[in-house]
Enzyme design. Sequence first.
Site, PDB file in Angstrom:
ATOM      1  CE1 TYR A 146      35.304  11.371 -22.286  1.00 24.01           C
ATOM      2  CE2 TYR A 146      33.420  11.619 -20.819  1.00 24.01           C
ATOM      3  CZ  TYR A 146      34.277  12.145 -21.774  1.00 24.01           C
ATOM      4  OH  TYR A 146      34.104  13.455 -22.197  1.00 24.01           O
ATOM      5  CG  ASP A 241      35.360   9.177 -13.018  1.00 25.34           C
ATOM      6  OD1 ASP A 241      34.356   9.692 -12.492  1.00 25.34           O
ATOM      7  OD2 ASP A 241      35.684   9.367 -14.206  1.00 25.34           O
ATOM      8  CE  LYS A 274      27.692  11.633 -16.809  1.00 26.42           C
ATOM      9  NZ  LYS A 274      28.902  10.907 -17.091  1.00 26.42           N
TER      10      LYS A 274
HETATM   11  C1  LIG Z   1      30.220  11.636 -17.610  1.00 27.00           C
HETATM   12  C2  LIG Z   1      31.496  11.217 -17.033  1.00 27.00           C
HETATM   13  C3  LIG Z   1      32.589  12.090 -16.910  1.00 27.00           C
HETATM   14  C4  LIG Z   1      32.585  13.474 -17.491  1.00 27.00           C
HETATM   15  O1  LIG Z   1      31.609  14.295 -16.931  1.00 27.00           O
HETATM   16  P1  LIG Z   1      31.120  15.596 -17.741  1.00 27.00           P
HETATM   17  O2  LIG Z   1      30.188  16.267 -16.784  1.00 27.00           O
HETATM   18  O3  LIG Z   1      30.470  15.093 -18.986  1.00 27.00           O
HETATM   19  O4  LIG Z   1      32.322  16.407 -18.034  1.00 27.00           O
HETATM   20  C5  LIG Z   1      33.708  11.653 -16.248  1.00 27.00           C
HETATM   21  N1  LIG Z   1      33.775  10.409 -15.729  1.00 27.00           N
HETATM   22  C6  LIG Z   1      32.758   9.538 -15.848  1.00 27.00           C
HETATM   23  C7  LIG Z   1      32.889   8.187 -15.233  1.00 27.00           C
HETATM   24  C8  LIG Z   1      31.594   9.896 -16.504  1.00 27.00           C
HETATM   25  O5  LIG Z   1      30.600   9.017 -16.649  1.00 27.00           O
END
Ligand SMILES: *Cc1c(COP(=O)(O)O)cnc(C)c1O
Length: 438
Positions: A146, A241, A274
């Site tokens: 994601y 990511d 995060k």
């Molecule tokens: C949570 C998450 C996102 C998206 O971040 P948001 O602040 O919810 O938009 C993107 N990549 C990874 C790996 C994530 O865990």
Amino acid sequence: MALDLSQSQLLQQRAEKFLPGGVDSPVRAFRAVGGHPPFVASAKGAYLTDADGNRYIDMFGSWGPMLLGHAFPPAVEAIKAAAELSASFGASTAAEANLAELVQRCFPSIEKMRFVSSGTEACMSAIRLARGFTGRPFVIKFEGCYHGHADALLVKAGSGVATFGIPGSAGVPNETAMHTLALPYNDFAAVEAAFESHPEQIACVILEPVVGNAGTIAPAPEFLASLRRLTRKHGALLIFDEVMTGFRLAAGGAQEYFGFASGEDAPDLTTLGKIVGGGLPVGAFGGRAEVMDFLAPLGPVYQAGTLSGNPLAMAAGIATIEHILAHKGALYAGLDETTAEIAGEVALVAAEHGVALTTNRVGSMFTWFFTSEDVTDFATASKSDTALFAKFHRAMLERGVWLPPSQYEAAFVSAAHGQTEIDAIVAAANGAFGAMLK
Ligand SMILES: *Cc1c(COP(=O)(O)O)cnc(C)c1O
């Protein structure tokens, strides 16, 4: 064992009048596990307290940000002090470069960065930048990873090597998703084949260097290094990511954890979110200066944000990252030890009850998959017994442990979790398995 959730249920009914499903993010709605979610009133350290006064050990940490526990005092103080000076200016402040310098100390591969307000924005912008920099249209992502909810990244499983992406959501035109190639995680041959069939067309490969969003899945040995070599050979960018893994697995995220922090081995771009905001809405993307300087105002790739680099968010981030830098040795060793105990002891308890469980853990993120088979990608994660997981989730909640409400999510341990919480979680699991199997 009945949990009194009467206030939460009233709040849910009220919320549903004004908010679709009563939530602002669908994962909060407990659809995957059934029942209604408790409404949170407050949290401190490792504990959440709901509107009925029930207390839970928090095992999802706001979906990752709460590495240091809830209401971490230095972050609370920093946010208060910043708020006194006004919540936003829409003009530059010293705090932005201060946080950037701290982030760079953790991530040497991030020569320059830009702050945004979410992980979604970070990934969406990094992809635009990679396309702008390379002048190529295609993006490779992996099934079960994601990267936020931007249109082009909401592509589910397109099995097969050269399968064009199929949008994973209504409202995403096929044209938007058709430049996204979704390949099985840990399948390097599939990535090689995609590069073969799209010569000089692939702008970047983006991945979670440890998957958290299909449940926890570690990269196979050599997978990350092989992707680095291949992307370099084909002139494509490699994007880690690290919205979830950044500051979670190590101060320098998965790239430090796996030894790709700098030089030839490092990713071209990294996305963060995060933990970097200490619980406030922050994301960031950054990497090689040559690539980052393609961004406006220096370069032709446009990207902007009214609240980007928000002073409250920067203050919370600075307090958090300063603490991480000052304590990283003990911090990550402690997180690893606590998580190993929780994940491992519950796995033993499951075995005693005859429950088939596969435990995947990397540092302080882990998942108990309700399957006896190894989980190495989205397809194997999908073999889990999600109905059994749902029962376990409910039984644990009733016993005061709040797990992430889906089999396909990572659980997180914070620095505030200690022996008391380990013992309580293991005892709850013992009771939960016993009750479930009756
Ligand atoms: C949570 C998450 C996102 C998206 O971040 P948001 O602040 O919810 O938009 C993107 N990549 C990874 C790996 C994530 O865990």
